[in-house]
Design a protein around this motif. Sequence first.
Motif, PDB file in Angstrom:
ATOM      1  N   GLU A 334      32.415   1.848  -5.968  1.00  0.00           N
ATOM      2  CA  GLU A 334      32.147   0.440  -6.247  1.00  0.00           C
ATOM      3  C   GLU A 334      33.171  -0.494  -5.598  1.00  0.00           C
ATOM      4  OE1 GLU A 334      29.528  -0.873  -7.761  1.00  0.00           O
ATOM      5  OE2 GLU A 334      28.667   1.149  -7.929  1.00  0.00           O
ATOM      6  N   LYS A 335      34.072   0.091  -4.802  1.00  0.00           N
ATOM      7  CA  LYS A 335      35.085  -0.680  -4.076  1.00  0.00           C
ATOM      8  C   LYS A 335      36.002  -1.468  -5.025  1.00  0.00           C
ATOM      9  CE  LYS A 335      33.751   0.561   0.034  1.00  0.00           C
ATOM     10  NZ  LYS A 335      34.595   1.443   0.863  1.00  0.00           N
ATOM     11  N   ARG A 336      36.271  -0.851  -6.189  1.00  0.00           N
ATOM     12  CA  ARG A 336      37.225  -1.479  -7.099  1.00  0.00           C
ATOM     13  C   ARG A 336      38.627  -1.450  -6.506  1.00  0.00           C
ATOM     14  NH1 ARG A 336      35.437  -1.455 -12.454  1.00  0.00           N
ATOM     15  NH2 ARG A 336      37.393  -2.512 -12.943  1.00  0.00           N
TER      16      ARG A 336
END
Length: 383
Positions: A334-336
């Motif tokens: 989720e590209k956190r």
Amino acid sequence: MADTATADKNMTPPDTMRAWVLGDPQELTLKEKPVPVPGKAEVLVRIDAVAICATDLEILSYGTPALIEGGPPFNKNFTPGHEYMGTVAALGPGVDEFEIGDRVTVEIHAGCGQCKRCRMGMYTSCHNYGLNYGDKDKGHRANGFTTNGGFAEYAVNNVNTLIRVPDHMSDEEATLVVTAGTSMYGLTELGGLVAGESVVVIGPGPIGLLAVAVAKALGASPVILVGTRESRNEIGRQLGADYVINAREEDVVARVKELTGKGADYVVDCAGTETTVNQSVHMTNRGGRICLAAFPKSAVSFDLGALAVNNIYLYGIRGEGRSATHRAMAFMAEKRFDASLVHTHTFALEELPTALKYAKERIDDAIKVVVSTRPDAPNGAKK
């Protein structure tokens, strides 16, 4: 990006593969070995990329914590390496959780499933560690530690250790899930971190930098990084550190207390020295927690009394237990946070000795060094 990894659903593994084999300490030889055959609840993984961990360097020199046939791993046809990802190439009997062609990354440990610790979900503390050979096979395996690992073209993995890799993620980034999962395990399952608590990370190595990223993604505030190399400190800032303390220029304990008020709620020691252990004790708030993510090489003296009178909890972590890698992958997918920031170099499989040298000596400020078996693939090694 994943076309080459998923398009071929009829992958036929060869009979033999290239694999690096450990002889005497520090002696690695590239040999031909039989491709392993997956058994029940196992798959054969075509290894596409494998990252080098500091523990790999220790195994090559000292043998521990690897345990092969009940003893040190030297001269036992053992292939090390544990932080790898790849493509499912064959399925064992009854396996329907994965399909041939799936891109996967791996956990290291598959516990025996029958000892007290495994029944608690603590399979990285399996009581049958290393008892997976000959007549003493208890079902435990830790690839690259007690069974053959990833410095090769193929490896067998239990289905419980596999995590799917999203199409948009590069091979190199997928090898970092274990590292991020180790930080996740220390902060969540064992640490119980909740949003709003303060976290200090000492040591901007791969685990330390990703501990910064994980802590920030979990809502820790503030997140403080202690390091001496400005280039790595800058990566820490990019990964979410609210403050960076250079231990050569400031009183670390005093600065942490200034930033947090009464001390940090959590300290993650990724340096593992007598100095940093004592700094951890004195910068932690009453009722706080200290996670030892690095191991001192010898006995250390530290202020045990300060732990006791301040109700400070001290615990260590080994690996990435309780499926923390699955949560780490969810955050990364989720590209956190951008785990690829800690990847600095990639080499081909036949260049493993050079890759190890870069990792050990930190040549060209190497942080995470990756070895690729298919450097020309679209989602493979980056030159």
